[in-house]
Design a protein around this motif. Structure first.
Motif, short mmCIF file in Angstrom:
data_model
loop_
_atom_site.label_atom_id
_atom_site.label_comp_id
_atom_site.label_asym_id
_atom_site.label_seq_id
_atom_site.Cartn_x
_atom_site.Cartn_y
_atom_site.Cartn_z
N LYS A 68 0.83 -1.21 0.00
CA LYS A 68 0.00 0.00 0.00
C LYS A 68 0.86 1.26 0.00
CE LYS A 68 -3.80 0.45 2.10
NZ LYS A 68 -4.93 0.58 3.00
N ASP A 71 2.47 1.63 -3.39
CA ASP A 71 1.45 2.00 -4.37
C ASP A 71 1.12 3.49 -4.26
OD1 ASP A 71 -0.51 1.57 -6.41
OD2 ASP A 71 -2.03 1.63 -4.83
N SER A 72 0.92 3.97 -3.03
CA SER A 72 0.58 5.39 -2.87
C SER A 72 1.76 6.28 -3.24
CB SER A 72 0.13 5.67 -1.45
OG SER A 72 1.19 5.47 -0.54
N LYS A 73 2.97 5.85 -2.92
CA LYS A 73 4.14 6.66 -3.22
C LYS A 73 4.36 6.75 -4.73
CE LYS A 73 8.88 7.25 -1.74
NZ LYS A 73 9.92 6.77 -0.83
N TYR A 74 4.29 5.62 -5.41
CA TYR A 74 4.52 5.63 -6.85
C TYR A 74 3.33 6.16 -7.63
CZ TYR A 74 8.96 3.43 -6.09
OH TYR A 74 10.24 3.19 -5.69
N ALA A 75 2.15 6.13 -7.04
CA ALA A 75 1.00 6.74 -7.70
C ALA A 75 1.23 8.25 -7.81
CB ALA A 75 -0.28 6.44 -6.94
N ILE A 76 1.79 8.85 -6.78
CA ILE A 76 2.10 10.28 -6.81
C ILE A 76 3.14 10.57 -7.88
CG2 ILE A 76 3.16 12.16 -5.49
CD1 ILE A 76 1.84 10.93 -2.98
N MET A 78 3.76 8.78 -10.59
CA MET A 78 3.15 8.60 -11.92
C MET A 78 2.25 9.78 -12.29
SD MET A 78 4.57 5.99 -13.06
CE MET A 78 3.65 5.71 -14.54
N LYS A 79 1.50 10.30 -11.32
CA LYS A 79 0.66 11.46 -11.59
C LYS A 79 1.51 12.67 -11.93
CE LYS A 79 -3.24 10.04 -8.74
NZ LYS A 79 -3.99 10.29 -7.52
N GLU A 82 2.73 12.33 -15.52
CA GLU A 82 1.65 12.63 -16.46
C GLU A 82 1.41 14.14 -16.54
OE1 GLU A 82 -1.79 10.40 -15.35
OE2 GLU A 82 -0.77 8.48 -15.58
#
Length: 90
Positions: A68, A71-76, A78-79, A82
């Motif tokens: 988790k 996922d939250s760290k790499y989601a930031i 990736m955003k 983008e």
């Protein structure tokens, strides 16, 4: 290792048998140690069984929390990538 000269075929055969015995003993030791390390032991009593279950539960929980967090760290990340791509296109 010092070189030993052999004067008869019997000495060579004796040395060969001694070396083969050492190799067999080493193989048995390696087999026993690898079995001790890699083969899980069955719990002897209820206390060990509960302890193992709790340990496995903590390992699973820790893995889920790590997933988790990553996922939250790499989601930031990736955003952000983008967003940078969108800004470059403008």
């Amino acid at each position: 290792m010092s070189q030993k000269s052999f004067s008869s075929l019997k000495e060579i055969e004796t040395r060969k048998e001694h070396l083969l015995d050492n190799i067999r003993h080493g193989n048995e030791t390696i087999t026993r140690l690898s079995t001790d390390i890699f083969v899980p032991k069955k719990p002897d009593n209820r206390k060990e069984m509960i302890s193992r279950a709790v340990n496995i539960g903590f390992i699973v929980f820790d893995g889920i929390m790590l997933a988790k967090k990553l996922d939250s760290k790499y989601a930031i990340v990736m955003k952000s990538i983008e967003l940078i791509k969108k800004l470059k296109k403008k």
